[in-house]
Design a protein around this motif. Structure first.
Motif, PDB file in Angstrom:
ATOM      1  N   ASP A  56       0.826  -1.219   0.000  1.00 20.37           N
ATOM      2  CA  ASP A  56       0.000   0.000   0.000  1.00 20.37           C
ATOM      3  C   ASP A  56       0.856   1.262   0.000  1.00 20.37           C
ATOM      4  O   ASP A  56       0.339   2.359  -0.079  1.00 20.37           O
ATOM      5  N   ALA A  58       2.326   2.768   2.279  1.00 13.40           N
ATOM      6  CA  ALA A  58       2.025   3.660   3.399  1.00 13.40           C
ATOM      7  C   ALA A  58       2.795   3.220   4.639  1.00 13.40           C
ATOM      8  O   ALA A  58       2.369   3.469   5.761  1.00 13.40           O
ATOM      9  N   VAL A  77      -4.774   8.615   2.114  1.00 16.05           N
ATOM     10  CA  VAL A  77      -3.564   8.996   2.840  1.00 16.05           C
ATOM     11  C   VAL A  77      -2.499   9.478   1.852  1.00 16.05           C
ATOM     12  O   VAL A  77      -1.624  10.257   2.198  1.00 16.05           O
ATOM     13  N   HIS A  78      -2.605   9.041   0.609  1.00 19.38           N
ATOM     14  CA  HIS A  78      -1.694   9.478  -0.450  1.00 19.38           C
ATOM     15  C   HIS A  78      -2.251  10.719  -1.136  1.00 19.38           C
ATOM     16  O   HIS A  78      -3.348  10.696  -1.676  1.00 19.38           O
ATOM     17  N   ASP A 108       4.114   9.071   1.092  1.00 20.80           N
ATOM     18  CA  ASP A 108       4.048   8.644   2.491  1.00 20.80           C
ATOM     19  C   ASP A 108       5.376   8.894   3.171  1.00 20.80           C
ATOM     20  O   ASP A 108       6.414   8.642   2.697  1.00 20.80           O
TER      21      ASP A 108
END
Length: 126
Positions: A14, A16, A101-102, A126
């Motif tokens: 992911d 992250a 989150v990105h 990230d």
């Protein structure tokens, strides 16, 4: 080759901070099940470099060591590639439960026939 890449265990990342999850359902900000080979579009070397330079711009005051690493691992491989493919924007419906989150996520697949190598380049924030 793209189907094999997508099906590979290492593709289940992911980006992250958690690393590869062998049974993970995510790739970057997207649900893995929604990524298909036809979503990769050919892109020119110049356009790929432009996208990466713009992504790096806030960081451009990088150390000599990092700049050398980027040249060797990214830009030299881009220059040697016979084909460069970019993952298209998949749209909101493809973004997984916490994929936002990105802010930035760029993905390129490089085909280098002379080296018999396929390289995945991911530029994420990230």
């Amino acid at each position: 080759m793209l189907a094999a890449l997508i099906g590979h265990e290492q593709f289940r990342d992911d980006y992250a901070g958690g690393g590869v999850l062998p049974d993970g359902p995510r790739h970057g900000p997207y649900w893995l099940r929604l990524i298909t080979p036809d979503l990769y579009e050919p892109i020119s070397h110049e356009k790929a470099v432009q996208v990466l330079r713009e992504w790096m711009d806030p960081l451009w005051d990088v150390s000599t060591e990092l700049e050398a690493d980027l040249h060797r691992e990214v830009f030299a491989r881009l220059a040697a590639a016979d084909g460069i493919y970019c993952l298209s924007e998949l749209g909101d419906e493809a973004i997984h439960d916490w994929g936002r989150v990105h802010d930035y996520f760029h993905e390129f697949v490089l085909i280098d026939r002379s080296a018999e190598r396929i390289t995945l380049i991911v530029a994420a924030d990230d």
